[in-house]
Write a protein that holds these residues in place. Structure first.
Motif, short mmCIF file in Angstrom:
data_model
loop_
_atom_site.label_atom_id
_atom_site.label_comp_id
_atom_site.label_asym_id
_atom_site.label_seq_id
_atom_site.Cartn_x
_atom_site.Cartn_y
_atom_site.Cartn_z
N MET A 42 -77.14 7.07 -23.63
CA MET A 42 -76.50 5.75 -23.58
C MET A 42 -76.08 5.33 -24.99
SD MET A 42 -75.71 3.16 -21.56
CE MET A 42 -76.77 3.33 -20.13
N PRO A 43 -74.85 4.88 -25.19
CA PRO A 43 -74.44 4.43 -26.53
C PRO A 43 -75.18 3.18 -26.95
CG PRO A 43 -72.76 3.91 -24.90
CD PRO A 43 -73.76 4.77 -24.21
N ALA A 44 -75.40 3.07 -28.25
CA ALA A 44 -76.09 1.90 -28.79
C ALA A 44 -75.28 0.63 -28.53
CB ALA A 44 -76.32 2.07 -30.29
N GLY A 45 -75.97 -0.42 -28.18
CA GLY A 45 -75.31 -1.71 -28.00
C GLY A 45 -74.64 -1.92 -26.67
N ALA A 46 -74.81 -0.98 -25.73
CA ALA A 46 -74.19 -1.15 -24.42
C ALA A 46 -74.85 -2.31 -23.68
CB ALA A 46 -74.31 0.12 -23.62
N LEU A 47 -74.02 -3.12 -23.03
CA LEU A 47 -74.50 -4.25 -22.24
C LEU A 47 -74.21 -3.97 -20.78
CD1 LEU A 47 -75.67 -7.14 -22.16
CD2 LEU A 47 -73.30 -7.98 -22.38
N LEU A 48 -75.25 -4.04 -19.94
CA LEU A 48 -75.13 -3.75 -18.51
C LEU A 48 -75.58 -4.97 -17.73
CD1 LEU A 48 -76.88 -0.25 -18.59
CD2 LEU A 48 -74.44 -0.69 -18.74
N LEU A 49 -74.69 -5.50 -16.90
CA LEU A 49 -75.00 -6.70 -16.13
C LEU A 49 -74.72 -6.46 -14.65
CD1 LEU A 49 -73.33 -9.41 -18.40
CD2 LEU A 49 -75.78 -8.90 -18.21
N PRO A 50 -75.69 -6.71 -13.78
CA PRO A 50 -75.40 -6.64 -12.33
C PRO A 50 -74.34 -7.68 -11.98
CG PRO A 50 -77.77 -6.74 -12.75
CD PRO A 50 -77.08 -7.06 -14.05
N ARG A 51 -73.43 -7.28 -11.13
CA ARG A 51 -72.32 -8.18 -10.77
C ARG A 51 -71.84 -7.82 -9.36
NH1 ARG A 51 -68.36 -10.51 -14.31
NH2 ARG A 51 -69.96 -10.40 -15.94
N ARG A 52 -71.33 -8.78 -8.65
CA ARG A 52 -70.67 -8.52 -7.36
C ARG A 52 -69.21 -8.86 -7.52
NH1 ARG A 52 -74.61 -7.84 -3.31
NH2 ARG A 52 -73.00 -7.78 -1.71
N VAL A 53 -68.36 -7.93 -7.11
CA VAL A 53 -66.92 -8.14 -7.11
C VAL A 53 -66.40 -7.76 -5.73
CG1 VAL A 53 -64.71 -7.51 -8.16
CG2 VAL A 53 -66.76 -7.63 -9.58
N GLY A 54 -65.68 -8.67 -5.09
CA GLY A 54 -65.23 -8.40 -3.74
C GLY A 54 -66.39 -8.19 -2.78
N ASN A 55 -67.50 -8.87 -3.05
CA ASN A 55 -68.73 -8.77 -2.28
C ASN A 55 -69.35 -7.38 -2.34
OD1 ASN A 55 -70.68 -10.28 -0.86
ND2 ASN A 55 -70.02 -9.40 1.09
N VAL A 56 -68.94 -6.58 -3.34
CA VAL A 56 -69.50 -5.25 -3.54
C VAL A 56 -70.37 -5.30 -4.80
CG1 VAL A 56 -69.00 -2.81 -3.93
CG2 VAL A 56 -67.49 -4.17 -2.47
N ALA A 131 -57.59 -11.52 -7.82
CA ALA A 131 -57.77 -12.92 -7.46
C ALA A 131 -58.50 -13.69 -8.56
CB ALA A 131 -58.55 -13.03 -6.15
N ARG A 132 -59.34 -13.01 -9.34
CA ARG A 132 -60.08 -13.65 -10.42
C ARG A 132 -59.21 -13.85 -11.67
NH1 ARG A 132 -66.20 -12.25 -10.53
NH2 ARG A 132 -66.67 -11.81 -8.34
N GLY A 133 -58.01 -13.32 -11.67
CA GLY A 133 -57.12 -13.52 -12.79
C GLY A 133 -56.90 -12.32 -13.67
N TYR A 134 -57.49 -11.19 -13.33
CA TYR A 134 -57.23 -9.97 -14.09
C TYR A 134 -55.85 -9.43 -13.74
CZ TYR A 134 -62.08 -9.82 -15.55
OH TYR A 134 -63.30 -10.12 -16.12
N ARG A 135 -55.09 -9.14 -14.76
CA ARG A 135 -53.75 -8.57 -14.53
C ARG A 135 -53.88 -7.11 -14.14
NH1 ARG A 135 -49.09 -10.71 -17.62
NH2 ARG A 135 -48.50 -8.51 -17.66
N ALA A 136 -53.08 -6.70 -13.15
CA ALA A 136 -53.11 -5.30 -12.74
C ALA A 136 -52.79 -4.37 -13.90
CB ALA A 136 -52.13 -5.07 -11.58
N ASP A 137 -51.83 -4.77 -14.74
CA ASP A 137 -51.44 -3.90 -15.85
C ASP A 137 -52.43 -3.96 -17.01
OD1 ASP A 137 -50.88 -6.37 -16.95
OD2 ASP A 137 -48.73 -6.03 -17.16
N GLY A 138 -53.54 -4.69 -16.84
CA GLY A 138 -54.63 -4.67 -17.80
C GLY A 138 -55.84 -3.91 -17.28
N ILE A 139 -55.66 -3.22 -16.14
CA ILE A 139 -56.76 -2.47 -15.52
C ILE A 139 -56.36 -1.00 -15.43
CG2 ILE A 139 -58.22 -2.20 -13.48
CD1 ILE A 139 -57.56 -5.11 -12.76
N VAL A 140 -57.27 -0.12 -15.83
CA VAL A 140 -57.14 1.31 -15.58
C VAL A 140 -58.20 1.68 -14.55
CG1 VAL A 140 -57.50 3.61 -16.55
CG2 VAL A 140 -56.16 1.92 -17.81
#
Length: 304
Positions: A42-56, A131-140
């Protein structure tokens, strides 16, 4: 070939491949995968947060510096095992190399949740990010093995709908053809250091549960990709899924998609997951990161 890669392949061939050939209980396979993932670097300083997106449910991953877009990553595991926990170290390293944040969904697994449950979860996550405001062209979007196939199925769905499309897509050793017509399933059965060819149909049947393997939502090799963004595909030439990558690249290119194909002469399935331990894995991941950096904007729309 480095000594580290040679030793890794020896271990996989003598320990992991025989075990995968005989394990029968998907729950036991899941537990073993989770245990082995604890050894990942694991790289140093990695931040891992549980999250639900689209109820997943899943893990939100970030490393400093942040602010260079988002990677939506679908883990592998033949649709029956794997999780955000098994892939968090590799994805965190990818975040460190690109400056992007990432979300790894824990999509529903077979046999408890057969096709099209995983595909529906992938679509739900994508739609909720927008729907949360993330632009499609800002996602890979990316993935490995079964997750690579799932990612490509999602990409095809965005194309069928006329967009919006992600900025780019990438896959490590994707499983793209559940009809199992690739010649490498037979030609590389002995050469593949990890995957037992004799279990592929069984894993496929767990997932499909009688559904048509030629459905493009299950086999993106048979899908259409009008207007798709650039795609990076990486695999080893001795893998049983080699042809799932090479034929996928050919299909995308034939439809006018800009495809980068990165083939390694003698590497195990999903080489980058061994990052931090094997120099070839570090290089493989760095190549994917370079592709991602070239295609992500420096900033995304505000989201939560």
């Amino acid at each position: 070939m480095s000594l580290a890669l040679a030793l890794l392949k020896l271990y996989l061939r003598t320990v992991q491949k025989p075990w995968l050939a005989r394990v029968k209980d998907p729950a036991a396979a899941r537990r073993a995968f989770e245990r082995s993932a604890r050894l990942a670097a694991m790289p140093a300083g990695a931040l891992l947060l549980p999250r639900r997106v689209g109820n997943v449910p899943g893990l939100w991953v970030s490393c400093r510096p942040r602010g260079a877009g988002l990677i939506l990553y679908f883990h592998g595991g033949a649709y029956v095992m794997g999780s955000s926990a098994t892939h968090k170290a590799m994805v965190a390293r990818l975040c460190a190399l690109t400056g992007a944040e990432a979300f790894i969904p824990d999509y529903r697994l077979a046999p408890e949740h057969p096709f099209p449950a995983a595909f529906e979860d992938a679509c739900s996550v994508w739609q909720d990010l927008l729907a949360r405001g993330y632009r499609a062209d800002g996602i890979v979007i990316g993935g490995d093995s079964a997750g690579g196939g799932l990612m490509l199925a999602l990409l095809a769905a965005t194309c069928r709908q006329g967009g919006p499309h992600p900025a780019a897509a990438f896959a490590f050793s994707p499983w793209t053809d559940l009809t199992l017509s690739g010649a490498s399933l037979r030609e590389n059965a002995r050469a593949d250091p990890l995957l037992p060819a004799g279990r592929v149909a069984e894993a496929r049947d767990y997932y499909l549960a009688g559904a048509d393997p030629a459905d493009p939502r299950a086999s993106p090799l048979l899908a259409d990709f009008p207007g798709a963004p650039p795609v990076f595909l990486q695999a080893g030439m001795t893998e049983i899924l080699r042809d799932d990558t090479t034929r996928m690249a050919d299909r995308l290119a034939a439809q006018g998609v800009d495809v980068v194909t990165d083939l390694w002469p003698d590497s195990p399935h999903v080489l980058p997951i061994f990052q931090g331990w094997v120099p070839e894995a570090d290089e493989a991941l760095a190549r994917a990161a370079a592709f991602i950096r070239q295609r992500l904007p420096a900033a995304r729309a505000s989201g939560s």
